[in-house]
Design a protein around this motif. Sequence first.
Motif, PDB file in Angstrom:
ATOM      1  N   ASP A 102      39.392  51.415  42.879  1.00 55.17           N
ATOM      2  CA  ASP A 102      40.421  52.422  42.599  1.00 55.17           C
ATOM      3  C   ASP A 102      41.810  51.792  42.483  1.00 55.17           C
ATOM      4  O   ASP A 102      42.728  52.411  41.956  1.00 55.17           O
ATOM      5  N   ALA A 103      41.952  50.566  42.991  1.00 56.52           N
ATOM      6  CA  ALA A 103      43.263  49.919  43.033  1.00 56.52           C
ATOM      7  C   ALA A 103      43.459  48.874  41.933  1.00 56.52           C
ATOM      8  O   ALA A 103      44.571  48.383  41.757  1.00 56.52           O
ATOM      9  N   PHE A 104      42.389  48.533  41.232  1.00 55.37           N
ATOM     10  CA  PHE A 104      42.484  47.479  40.228  1.00 55.37           C
ATOM     11  C   PHE A 104      41.940  47.957  38.890  1.00 55.37           C
ATOM     12  O   PHE A 104      40.984  48.732  38.850  1.00 55.37           O
ATOM     13  N   PRO A 105      42.495  47.454  37.789  1.00 55.01           N
ATOM     14  CA  PRO A 105      41.874  47.717  36.487  1.00 55.01           C
ATOM     15  C   PRO A 105      40.446  47.153  36.503  1.00 55.01           C
ATOM     16  O   PRO A 105      40.164  46.180  37.211  1.00 55.01           O
ATOM     17  N   GLU A 106      39.557  47.726  35.722  1.00 57.59           N
ATOM     18  CA  GLU A 106      38.147  47.319  35.751  1.00 57.59           C
ATOM     19  C   GLU A 106      37.965  45.831  35.500  1.00 57.59           C
ATOM     20  O   GLU A 106      37.165  45.184  36.168  1.00 57.59           O
ATOM     21  N   GLU A 107      38.708  45.262  34.542  1.00 58.71           N
ATOM     22  CA  GLU A 107      38.539  43.831  34.266  1.00 58.71           C
ATOM     23  C   GLU A 107      38.962  42.972  35.460  1.00 58.71           C
ATOM     24  O   GLU A 107      38.367  41.939  35.737  1.00 58.71           O
ATOM     25  N   THR A 108      39.973  43.407  36.198  1.00 57.91           N
ATOM     26  CA  THR A 108      40.401  42.678  37.396  1.00 57.91           C
ATOM     27  C   THR A 108      39.364  42.816  38.496  1.00 57.91           C
ATOM     28  O   THR A 108      39.021  41.830  39.152  1.00 57.91           O
ATOM     29  N   ALA A 109      38.847  44.010  38.702  1.00 55.40           N
ATOM     30  CA  ALA A 109      37.807  44.221  39.717  1.00 55.40           C
ATOM     31  C   ALA A 109      36.585  43.370  39.397  1.00 55.40           C
ATOM     32  O   ALA A 109      35.991  42.753  40.300  1.00 55.40           O
ATOM     33  N   ALA A 110      36.197  43.296  38.130  1.00 57.05           N
ATOM     34  CA  ALA A 110      35.042  42.478  37.734  1.00 57.05           C
ATOM     35  C   ALA A 110      35.315  40.999  38.019  1.00 57.05           C
ATOM     36  O   ALA A 110      34.440  40.280  38.517  1.00 57.05           O
ATOM     37  N   ARG A 111      36.528  40.545  37.724  1.00 57.90           N
ATOM     38  CA  ARG A 111      36.890  39.149  37.989  1.00 57.90           C
ATOM     39  C   ARG A 111      36.876  38.867  39.487  1.00 57.90           C
ATOM     40  O   ARG A 111      36.358  37.835  39.932  1.00 57.90           O
ATOM     41  N   LEU A 112      37.367  39.797  40.301  1.00 55.83           N
ATOM     42  CA  LEU A 112      37.358  39.607  41.755  1.00 55.83           C
ATOM     43  C   LEU A 112      35.930  39.579  42.296  1.00 55.83           C
ATOM     44  O   LEU A 112      35.603  38.795  43.191  1.00 55.83           O
ATOM     45  N   ARG A 113      35.054  40.428  41.742  1.00 52.48           N
ATOM     46  CA  ARG A 113      33.647  40.415  42.174  1.00 52.48           C
ATOM     47  C   ARG A 113      32.990  39.080  41.834  1.00 52.48           C
ATOM     48  O   ARG A 113      32.239  38.533  42.636  1.00 52.48           O
ATOM     49  N   GLU A 114      33.285  38.544  40.656  1.00 53.96           N
ATOM     50  CA  GLU A 114      32.714  37.259  40.252  1.00 53.96           C
ATOM     51  C   GLU A 114      33.221  36.132  41.150  1.00 53.96           C
ATOM     52  O   GLU A 114      32.448  35.270  41.569  1.00 53.96           O
ATOM     53  N   ILE A 115      34.498  36.136  41.459  1.00 55.19           N
ATOM     54  CA  ILE A 115      35.055  35.125  42.373  1.00 55.19           C
ATOM     55  C   ILE A 115      34.391  35.250  43.738  1.00 55.19           C
ATOM     56  O   ILE A 115      34.015  34.242  44.361  1.00 55.19           O
ATOM     57  N   LYS A 116      34.224  36.454  44.225  1.00 55.90           N
ATOM     58  CA  LYS A 116      33.585  36.689  45.524  1.00 55.90           C
ATOM     59  C   LYS A 116      32.160  36.142  45.519  1.00 55.90           C
ATOM     60  O   LYS A 116      31.740  35.461  46.463  1.00 55.90           O
ATOM     61  N   ARG A 117      31.402  36.439  44.457  1.00 53.42           N
ATOM     62  CA  ARG A 117      30.014  35.930  44.375  1.00 53.42           C
ATOM     63  C   ARG A 117      29.991  34.409  44.349  1.00 53.42           C
ATOM     64  O   ARG A 117      29.164  33.783  45.007  1.00 53.42           O
ATOM     65  N   ALA A 118      30.899  33.794  43.589  1.00 51.48           N
ATOM     66  CA  ALA A 118      30.908  32.343  43.438  1.00 51.48           C
ATOM     67  C   ALA A 118      31.397  31.626  44.691  1.00 51.48           C
ATOM     68  O   ALA A 118      30.852  30.591  45.080  1.00 51.48           O
ATOM     69  N   ARG A 119      32.413  32.146  45.337  1.00 51.04           N
ATOM     70  CA  ARG A 119      33.057  31.451  46.465  1.00 51.04           C
ATOM     71  C   ARG A 119      32.504  31.858  47.832  1.00 51.04           C
ATOM     72  O   ARG A 119      32.684  31.140  48.813  1.00 51.04           O
ATOM     73  N   ASP A 120      31.840  32.999  47.900  1.00 53.31           N
ATOM     74  CA  ASP A 120      31.337  33.493  49.181  1.00 53.31           C
ATOM     75  C   ASP A 120      29.922  34.069  49.011  1.00 53.31           C
ATOM     76  O   ASP A 120      29.679  35.241  49.281  1.00 53.31           O
ATOM     77  N   PRO A 121      28.978  33.231  48.565  1.00 49.59           N
ATOM     78  CA  PRO A 121      27.626  33.740  48.313  1.00 49.59           C
ATOM     79  C   PRO A 121      26.928  34.256  49.572  1.00 49.59           C
ATOM     80  O   PRO A 121      26.045  35.108  49.475  1.00 49.59           O
ATOM     81  N   GLN A 122      27.325  33.777  50.723  1.00 51.71           N
ATOM     82  CA  GLN A 122      26.720  34.230  51.986  1.00 51.71           C
ATOM     83  C   GLN A 122      27.393  35.497  52.517  1.00 51.71           C
ATOM     84  O   GLN A 122      27.014  36.011  53.556  1.00 51.71           O
ATOM     85  N   ARG A 123      28.425  35.954  51.829  1.00 50.44           N
ATOM     86  CA  ARG A 123      29.159  37.171  52.188  1.00 50.44           C
ATOM     87  C   ARG A 123      29.702  37.112  53.622  1.00 50.44           C
ATOM     88  O   ARG A 123      29.569  38.044  54.395  1.00 50.44           O
ATOM     89  N   VAL A 124      30.362  35.992  53.906  1.00 47.16           N
ATOM     90  CA  VAL A 124      30.966  35.784  55.221  1.00 47.16           C
ATOM     91  C   VAL A 124      32.313  36.491  55.307  1.00 47.16           C
ATOM     92  O   VAL A 124      32.645  37.084  56.329  1.00 47.16           O
ATOM     93  N   ILE A 125      33.078  36.445  54.227  1.00 45.70           N
ATOM     94  CA  ILE A 125      34.404  37.060  54.209  1.00 45.70           C
ATOM     95  C   ILE A 125      34.240  38.552  53.959  1.00 45.70           C
ATOM     96  O   ILE A 125      33.623  38.971  52.986  1.00 45.70           O
ATOM     97  N   ARG A 126      34.785  39.337  54.862  1.00 45.28           N
ATOM     98  CA  ARG A 126      34.656  40.802  54.780  1.00 45.28           C
ATOM     99  C   ARG A 126      36.014  41.443  54.553  1.00 45.28           C
ATOM    100  O   ARG A 126      37.047  40.873  54.860  1.00 45.28           O
ATOM    101  N   ALA A 127      35.978  42.665  54.055  1.00 41.77           N
ATOM    102  CA  ALA A 127      37.195  43.431  53.844  1.00 41.77           C
ATOM    103  C   ALA A 127      36.894  44.894  54.117  1.00 41.77           C
ATOM    104  O   ALA A 127      35.748  45.334  53.986  1.00 41.77           O
TER     105      ALA A 127
END
Length: 182
Positions: A153-178
Amino acid sequence: MDVTYLGESAEAQSLLSRLDKIDGVMSDTRADMAVADLGDIAAEPKDPGPALSRAELLTGLDDAAVEILLAEPTEPLINVQLRHLGGALAEQGQGAAAAVAEPYLLYMLGLSLNPQLAQAVTSVQDRLVRALDGYVSGRKAYTFLAPGERAADAFPEETAARLREIKRARDPQRVIRANFPV
């Protein structure tokens, strides 16, 4: 009134001197302070509490919008704030969030000590937002998201998609939470 100016004290006093002419000010927190104390300006709670907040970005604040805010009953809300935005927020930065074009943020807070009070708080928040319909942009500020809202709700769709991709690539174990994951 709550104000932040990150410059010289004398310049702030000059810029804000018109505020001294406002009659009936209930609170005035203007003072020199250390950067570490900036969080104290709006008296934000430091500990969790049973409360419901809602924030909306406003496209403007003319006399009609002010009349709406002054005419609408706000009980049982304990806080209704208008925050003037601008400055660095209005400029495109290097982060994920786009520049905030909206000049104002409406913030509403009420206690949710029991289900009936929680429902009353939500009702008043909804009513105020409906009354200000022509002024509410529909965009959300990430740092003001409330339960039930999403990071998308806070980001344009292309930005949200880019953030999701960065999250998958940099934190595959899902250690960083928000609180509001992308």
